[in-house]
Scaffold this active site. Structure first.
Site, PDB file in Angstrom:
ATOM      1  N   MET A 122       0.830  -1.205   0.000  1.00 28.06           N
ATOM      2  CA  MET A 122       0.000   0.000   0.000  1.00 28.06           C
ATOM      3  C   MET A 122       0.861   1.249   0.000  1.00 28.06           C
ATOM      4  O   MET A 122       1.928   1.278   0.594  1.00 28.06           O
ATOM      5  CB  MET A 122      -0.870   0.025   1.263  1.00 28.06           C
ATOM      6  CG  MET A 122      -1.691  -1.219   1.474  1.00 28.06           C
ATOM      7  SD  MET A 122      -2.360  -1.313   3.161  1.00 28.06           S
ATOM      8  CE  MET A 122      -0.909  -1.821   4.096  1.00 28.06           C
ATOM      9  N   LEU A 171       8.924  -1.970  -5.745  1.00 30.04           N
ATOM     10  CA  LEU A 171       8.529  -0.575  -5.937  1.00 30.04           C
ATOM     11  C   LEU A 171       8.123   0.078  -4.620  1.00 30.04           C
ATOM     12  O   LEU A 171       8.380   1.267  -4.399  1.00 30.04           O
ATOM     13  CB  LEU A 171       7.389  -0.487  -6.946  1.00 30.04           C
ATOM     14  CG  LEU A 171       7.849  -0.549  -8.405  1.00 30.04           C
ATOM     15  CD1 LEU A 171       6.684  -0.855  -9.318  1.00 30.04           C
ATOM     16  CD2 LEU A 171       8.506   0.758  -8.814  1.00 30.04           C
ATOM     17  N   LYS A 172       7.498  -0.698  -3.714  1.00 32.70           N
ATOM     18  CA  LYS A 172       7.135  -0.130  -2.409  1.00 32.70           C
ATOM     19  C   LYS A 172       8.385   0.273  -1.632  1.00 32.70           C
ATOM     20  O   LYS A 172       8.418   1.330  -0.988  1.00 32.70           O
ATOM     21  CB  LYS A 172       6.316  -1.142  -1.602  1.00 32.70           C
ATOM     22  CG  LYS A 172       5.984  -0.683  -0.173  1.00 32.70           C
ATOM     23  CD  LYS A 172       5.117   0.565  -0.148  1.00 32.70           C
ATOM     24  CE  LYS A 172       4.865   1.081   1.259  1.00 32.70           C
ATOM     25  NZ  LYS A 172       4.054   0.181   2.088  1.00 32.70           N
ATOM     26  N   LEU A 173       9.425  -0.542  -1.694  1.00 28.64           N
ATOM     27  CA  LEU A 173      10.658  -0.190  -0.986  1.00 28.64           C
ATOM     28  C   LEU A 173      11.327   1.020  -1.618  1.00 28.64           C
ATOM     29  O   LEU A 173      11.870   1.874  -0.910  1.00 28.64           O
ATOM     30  CB  LEU A 173      11.604  -1.387  -0.952  1.00 28.64           C
ATOM     31  CG  LEU A 173      11.127  -2.576  -0.108  1.00 28.64           C
ATOM     32  CD1 LEU A 173      12.127  -3.722  -0.172  1.00 28.64           C
ATOM     33  CD2 LEU A 173      10.890  -2.171   1.347  1.00 28.64           C
ATOM     34  N   ASN A 176       9.158   3.921  -0.394  1.00 28.71           N
ATOM     35  CA  ASN A 176       9.341   4.268   1.013  1.00 28.71           C
ATOM     36  C   ASN A 176      10.727   4.822   1.287  1.00 28.71           C
ATOM     37  O   ASN A 176      10.896   5.659   2.182  1.00 28.71           O
ATOM     38  CB  ASN A 176       9.056   3.061   1.902  1.00 28.71           C
ATOM     39  CG  ASN A 176       7.577   2.881   2.135  1.00 28.71           C
ATOM     40  OD1 ASN A 176       6.757   3.358   1.340  1.00 28.71           O
ATOM     41  ND2 ASN A 176       7.210   2.196   3.199  1.00 28.71           N
TER      42      ASN A 176
END
Length: 293
Positions: A122, A171-173, A176
């Site tokens: 998310m 992509l989330k890492l 973030n």
């Protein structure tokens, strides 16, 4: 489809309420001491299960919303894990922030048990989760995504298919790292400004009118100017975990990580000083000279 969720925390509680209220799906959840109060969702008909296996046996779609890869691995492949009782054709949707290599292993385990796996981390905040307006970055088979899209639509604003399994978490890492990195840098600058007795509103206005304008500034400004931390209820310990996951991913990819290493140091010192449960906006205070003793 009957939906299950594991991890009814700050984000998961919002997901659960919207699966029930907006999606009108039957919902089961794992009974766990880390859950937020569940009175609302049980009042809407949610049913508690004692183990991941019991939940898996009852559900067609299982959403994971836990801290990171160790927790996901225990839930999926540990004792009484999901794979021990997965229904044929069931889909596991991992909305946690996890390591891509671990995600691929969990995907293989679920596939071997007759199910399918999507990584769907998310973006946005707990407020958006409560409102049913999260964004998801989904990796995995596009046909599997279409199968569960009605469930995901109940708690999201956008659902983007970003590539093969593991690409969502990668992509989330990346996301973030940029987001937490920006906020850590900004908190350090705001702390120095406060130590120099610069008016906090002037500081925010100067950044907003120039190159410092950003989502990071929008999220930290209420704390800088008013001491209001509630706009971003994200623990410093979780921010450090995400940065260290990014560093681990970078090491595996042989990518440069010089800036990430130093962001990790700044956050680790705060956690080691006993402030891991502070919210990220509070770094503005914790980075001040007075806080360093």
């Amino acid at each position: 489809m009957k939906v299950g969720i594991i991890g009814v925390g700050l984000m998961g509680h919002g997901i659960a309420r919207n699966v029930l209220r907006k999606g009108k799906f039957d919902l089961g959840f794992l009974d766990h001491p880390g859950n937020q109060p569940v009175d609302e969702i049980t009042g809407l008909g949610a049913v508690a299960y004692d183990t991941p296996a019991a939940l898996a046996a009852a559900c067609d779609v299982i959403i994971l919303c836990v801290t990171g890869s160790p927790q996901v691995e225990t839930i999926v492949t540990g004792d009484n894990g999901l794979v021990s009782a997965l229904k044929p054709g069931a889909v596991v949707v991992d909305c946690s922030t996890a390591l891509p290599d671990s995600t691929l292993r969990m995907g293989d385990a679920v596939q071997a048990a007759g199910g399918a796996y999507l990584d769907a981390p998310m973006t946005r905040t707990a407020k958006h989760a409560h409102e049913g307006a999260l964004n998801l970055l989904v990796g995995g088979d596009a046909a599997v995504l279409e199968k569960v899209r009605p469930v995901l639509a109940s708690f999201t604003d956008t659902v983007d298919h970003v590539g093969a399994l593991g690409h969502g978490h990668r992509l989330k890492l990346l996301h973030n790292y940029v987001s937490v990195g920006f906020m850590t840098l900004l908190a350090e600058a705001a702390a120095q400004a406060a130590d120099a007795q610069i008016d906090p509103q002037v500081f925010v206005d100067v950044l907003a009118g120039g190159g410092g304008a950003s989502v990071a500034l929008d999220r930290l400004a209420p704390y800088i100017t008013q001491g209001d931390r509630e706009g971003l209820p994200f623990f410093v310990s979780n921010a450090q975990k995400d940065i260290d996951y990014y560093r681990a991913m970078s090491t595996a990819s042989e990518a440069q990580q010089t800036v990430a290493d130093n962001v990790s140091v700044a956050l680790a010192r705060t956690v080691e000083a006993g402030h891991g449960q502070a919210y990220v906006p509070e770094l503005v205070k914790l980075f001040r000279k007075s806080a360093q003793g």
